[in-house]
Each structure stands twice: as C-alpha cells, then as structure tokens.
Write a protein that holds these residues in place. Structure first.
Motif, PDB file in Angstrom:
ATOM      1  N   LYS A   1       6.626   2.435   2.834  1.00 47.21           N
ATOM      2  CA  LYS A   1       7.028   2.028   4.180  1.00 47.21           C
ATOM      3  C   LYS A   1       6.943   0.493   4.316  1.00 47.21           C
ATOM      4  O   LYS A   1       7.834  -0.138   4.876  1.00 47.21           O
TER       5      LYS A   1
ATOM      6  N   LYS B   1       0.817  -1.213   0.000  1.00 47.22           N
ATOM      7  CA  LYS B   1       0.000   0.000   0.000  1.00 47.22           C
ATOM      8  C   LYS B   1       0.852   1.265   0.000  1.00 47.22           C
ATOM      9  O   LYS B   1       0.385   2.336  -0.398  1.00 47.22           O
ATOM     10  N   ASN B   2       2.102   1.115   0.492  1.00 42.24           N
ATOM     11  CA  ASN B   2       2.980   2.283   0.527  1.00 42.24           C
ATOM     12  C   ASN B   2       4.451   1.838   0.553  1.00 42.24           C
ATOM     13  O   ASN B   2       4.756   0.647   0.688  1.00 42.24           O
TER      14      ASN B   2
END
Length: 74
Positions: A8, A5-6
């Motif tokens: 990170k 999703k990201n």
C-alpha cells in the motif's frame, strides 16, 4: 533509501511520483509555449516598438527636465 512496510505504501508513492511527473511535463510544455510565443517575429517587433516609444518619451522628458534645470543656473 526508504523502506516500505507494505504494498500500500509502495502504491501510494508510485501514484505520487506519477502525478509529479505529469505536473513536471505540464510545466515544461507551458514554458516551451511561452518561450515560443515570446520569440515569434510579431512579438519581437511589438516589444521593440514599445521599447523605442518608451525611450523616446523618457528622453524627451529628461531633456525637458535637464533644460529646465540648466535654465535656472544661467
């Protein structure tokens, strides 16, 4: 396949993979060193001598026991 999703999440997984790679490398090195040590001439001779001594005592003990049992049936 995992969907991220990201960035990170990607960074987290990359760090985990890097750590796992280091752990696996250390395991291989440890296994290599243990194998190298176990195959050294000194270690092989020591293990062979220990085996001969153990077998000698086992054989002597078994002979004594079997002799003792054999004496009972005479």
């Amino acid at each position: 396949m995992r969907e991220y999703k990201n960035f990170k999440e990607i960074d987290r997984d990359l760090k985990l993979l890097k750590l796992q790679k280091e752990i696996d490398k250390e395991k291989v090195l440890l296994s290599y060193n243990q194998t190298k040590e176990s195959l050294s001439p000194k270690r092989i001779l020591k293990d062979a001598a220990d085996s001969v001594l153990k077998n000698r005592y086992v054989l002597k003990g078994a002979t004594s026991v079997l002799g003792f049992i054999g004496d009972k049936f005479k």
